[in-house]
Structures are given as structure tokens and as C-alpha cells.
Design a protein around this motif. Sequence first.
Motif: not given
Length: 107
Positions: A34-40, A75-78, A82-89
Motif C-alpha cells: 500500500p505504501d508504493s506503486n509496486a506489488s510483489i 533507489p526507491g524500488l530497491r 529491502i523493507r519487504n524482505d525480498v532478496e534482491l537476487n
Amino acid sequence: MRSLINAPTVIGALVLSTLAGGGAYAKQIHHALPDSNASIVYVDPEIDQPYMPDAATNPSKADILAAQHEIRTEPGLRAMLIRNDVELNNVVDIGVAADGSRTVYVR
């Protein structure tokens, strides 16, 4: 002999089963932020996910590299990942909707 199945009954059943099944499917793999314009969206190769884009279920090396590049350059997406505990790799693809919102596909 009159049939017990009529068109309105069949259409109603299809609509209800689609809505019920679609909602369960979305809850299973979709995590709205909800805090961004992205979803996982978590991609699970063990589960049949017919509505998943091919680039997410069978990502090419180019798809993965493009997604990783986008994470490094925004940086915002990154920070959101990270805030949502997604391993970037583990990010395999990033889709962009017509409204500009993004879907990050994670394995």
C-alpha cells in the motif's frame, strides 16, 4: 424431456466460480504494497500459474539482468524491496502496468 441446466444458471455458476477462484489465486501469490506503486508476486514453479507472464515463469538471462539493473538504478524500488524482505537476487522480472504501477516477480 426438459433439461435441468439452463443458460442463466450456467453463466451465474461460471461467474461465481471465476470470482471465488480468482480471489483465492490472488491471495496465494500476490502481496500488495500500500505504501508504493509496486506489488510483489512470488513465482512458484511447482504450482500452475496460468495468468503469470512468461517472462516471470520462464525468465531468460536478459529478463533477469534487466530486472536487476532496474533495481540498482532506482533507489526507491530497491528500498521498498529491502523493507519487504525480498532478496534482491531472487527478482526475475519487473512488469509495468498502463497506470505506471510495477509488479516485481520474485522466485
